[in-house]
Design a protein around this motif. Structure first.
Motif, short mmCIF file in Angstrom:
data_model
loop_
_atom_site.label_atom_id
_atom_site.label_comp_id
_atom_site.label_asym_id
_atom_site.label_seq_id
_atom_site.Cartn_x
_atom_site.Cartn_y
_atom_site.Cartn_z
N GLY A 79 0.76 -1.35 0.18
CA GLY A 79 -0.10 -0.34 -0.01
C GLY A 79 1.39 1.58 0.01
N ALA A 80 1.91 1.39 0.88
CA ALA A 80 2.46 2.04 0.39
C ALA A 80 3.34 2.64 0.03
CB ALA A 80 4.06 2.25 2.22
N VAL A 81 3.92 1.89 -1.14
CA VAL A 81 4.17 1.58 -2.74
C VAL A 81 3.51 2.10 -3.25
CG1 VAL A 81 5.05 0.61 -3.98
CG2 VAL A 81 6.30 -0.24 -2.14
N TYR A 82 1.89 1.67 -3.56
CA TYR A 82 0.88 2.21 -4.24
C TYR A 82 1.02 3.79 -4.20
CZ TYR A 82 -3.37 2.59 -7.21
OH TYR A 82 -4.47 2.57 -8.02
N LEU A 83 0.91 4.21 -3.19
CA LEU A 83 0.84 5.33 -2.65
C LEU A 83 1.87 6.43 -3.28
CD1 LEU A 83 -1.37 5.74 1.17
CD2 LEU A 83 -2.04 6.13 -1.29
N CYS A 84 2.44 6.03 -3.29
CA CYS A 84 4.06 6.51 -3.12
C CYS A 84 4.23 6.67 -5.12
CB CYS A 84 5.20 6.29 -3.03
SG CYS A 84 5.91 6.25 -1.34
N TYR A 85 3.75 5.68 -5.63
CA TYR A 85 4.06 5.41 -6.61
C TYR A 85 2.89 6.71 -7.60
CZ TYR A 85 1.88 4.08 -11.54
OH TYR A 85 1.31 4.06 -12.63
N LEU A 86 1.95 6.57 -6.80
CA LEU A 86 0.26 7.79 -7.49
C LEU A 86 0.68 8.77 -7.27
CD1 LEU A 86 -2.33 5.99 -5.96
CD2 LEU A 86 -1.98 6.26 -8.21
N GLY A 87 1.65 9.69 -6.50
CA GLY A 87 1.99 10.93 -5.63
C GLY A 87 3.17 11.27 -6.45
N VAL A 88 3.95 10.00 -6.76
CA VAL A 88 4.89 10.55 -7.80
C VAL A 88 4.56 10.93 -9.09
CG1 VAL A 88 7.58 9.61 -9.19
CG2 VAL A 88 6.93 9.19 -6.42
N ARG A 89 3.58 10.22 -9.32
CA ARG A 89 2.80 10.89 -10.62
C ARG A 89 2.63 12.61 -10.82
NH1 ARG A 89 -0.33 6.83 -13.24
NH2 ARG A 89 -1.25 8.00 -14.89
N LEU A 91 3.32 14.42 -9.00
CA LEU A 91 4.49 15.45 -8.81
C LEU A 91 5.28 15.95 -10.04
CD1 LEU A 91 6.18 14.53 -5.05
CD2 LEU A 91 5.39 16.43 -5.96
N LEU A 92 5.25 14.15 -10.68
CA LEU A 92 6.26 14.27 -12.34
C LEU A 92 5.16 14.84 -13.16
CD1 LEU A 92 7.67 11.32 -12.52
CD2 LEU A 92 8.46 13.26 -12.35
N ALA A 93 3.42 15.49 -12.92
CA ALA A 93 3.27 16.07 -13.69
C ALA A 93 2.95 17.91 -14.00
CB ALA A 93 1.20 15.60 -13.33
N ALA A 94 2.97 17.57 -12.48
CA ALA A 94 2.91 18.96 -11.76
C ALA A 94 4.75 20.15 -11.83
CB ALA A 94 3.73 19.09 -10.44
N ARG A 95 5.55 19.03 -12.20
CA ARG A 95 7.55 19.30 -12.74
C ARG A 95 6.73 19.99 -14.32
NH1 ARG A 95 13.11 16.60 -12.06
NH2 ARG A 95 14.21 18.29 -12.77
N ARG A 96 6.27 18.85 -14.88
CA ARG A 96 5.91 19.46 -16.48
C ARG A 96 5.22 20.53 -16.34
NH1 ARG A 96 5.81 13.86 -16.54
NH2 ARG A 96 3.56 13.78 -17.00
N GLY A 97 3.83 20.46 -16.17
CA GLY A 97 2.93 22.29 -16.67
C GLY A 97 2.58 21.41 -17.84
N ALA A 98 2.46 20.26 -18.69
CA ALA A 98 2.53 20.34 -19.59
C ALA A 98 0.27 20.23 -19.65
CB ALA A 98 2.92 19.36 -21.15
#
Length: 209
Positions: A79-89, A91-98
Motif C-alpha cells: 500500500g505504501a509503494v502504491y501511494l508513493c507511486y501515485l504521488g510521484v506521478r 509530482l512529475l505532472a506538476a513539474r512538467r506542467g504541460a
C-alpha cells in the motif's frame, strides 16, 4: 440484525470515511482534476474495497491478517509503494506542467473511469489499517457466531454509506473543476496532492504493526 445495529454500523463507517486519509485524497484529486465521472468511479472503487474488507472481517480472514505480522507488513508495504507511486506521478505532472486544459474540459477524463475505479479499489484494499478498523468495528455489531446474512447486512450497510459519502464528495468537488483545471491551479494541486500521497505512503511504511 436490528435497524439500530445497522444504523450503528453506518454511523461508524461515515465517521471513518469522512476522516482524511488515502481514500479521501484519491477521490478528491480525481474529482478535482478529472471530473465528476472519475471521482465517482474512484468512490465506487473505494466502496467495493470496503465491501471486501467487511466480508473478510465477518469471515475472520481480516482478523488473521491483522494478527499476522508478516502478512500485515506485506500489505502495508504494498500500500505504501502504491501511494508513493501515485504521488510521484502527480509530482512529475506538476513539474512538467504541460496541461491541455481546454481539451480536458471538453473531452474524456484524463484519468478515466476505469483508472479512477482501479485507483480507489487498490488504494482501499492495500491499506492494512482497513483490516484493523473492521476487526475492531464488526464485533461490536455482530453476534458471537454471525450468520452469512448478518455479515452481508453489515457489509452492505458499510458499503452504501461509504459510497454515498464519497459520491457526494466527488460531485461537490467536481462542480468547481473549471477552477481546479486552470494550469497554474492544477500545478499547485498536483504538487500538494503528490506531496501528501508520498508523505502518507512513507508514514504507512514506517508505522509499526
Amino acid at each position: 440484525m436490528s435497524i439500530a445495529q445497522v444504523c450503528g454500523v453506518g454511523g461508524a463507517m461515515l465517521l471513518g470515511a469522512m476522516s482524511p486519509g488515502p481514500d479521501f485524497l484519491i477521490v478528491t484529486r480525481n474529482a478535482m482534476l478529472s471530473g465528476r465521472r472519475a471521482g465517482m468511479a474512484s468512490a465506487a472503487g473505494v466502496a467495493l474495497g470496503v465491501f471486501v474488507w467487511a466480508v473478510l472481517s465477518g469471515l475472520g480472514v481480516a482478523g488473521l491478517l491483522a494478527a499476522s505480522a508478516a502478512a500485515f507488513t506485506v500489505v502495508k508495504l504494498a500500500g505504501a509503494v502504491y501511494l508513493c507511486y501515485l504521488g510521484v506521478r502527480a509530482l512529475l505532472a506538476a513539474r512538467r506542467g504541460a496541461y491541455d486544459t481546454a481539451a480536458e474540459q471538453v473531452s474524456a477524463d484524463p484519468v478515466g473511469v476505469r483508472a479512477g475505479f482501479r485507483q480507489g479499489l487498490l488504494n482501499n484494499l492495500l491499506n492494512p489499517k482497513a483490516a484493523v478498523f473492521f476487526v475492531a468495528l464488526l464485533p461490536q455489531f455482530l453476534p458471537a457466531s454471525p450468520s452469512l446474512a448478518d455479515t452481508a447486512q453489515v457489509a452492505v450497510a458499510a458499503t452504501v454509506v461509504t459510497l454515498a459519502w464519497f459520491v457526494v464528495l466527488a460531485v461537490g468537488i467536481a462542480t468547481l473543476r473549471r477552477v481546479f483545471t486552470r494550469r497554474r491551479v492544477r500545478q499547485v494541486i498536483d504538487a500538494a496532492m503528490g506531496t501528501l500521497l508520498v508523505g502518507l505512503g512513507v508514514r504507512i511504511a514506517l508505522q509499526s504493526n
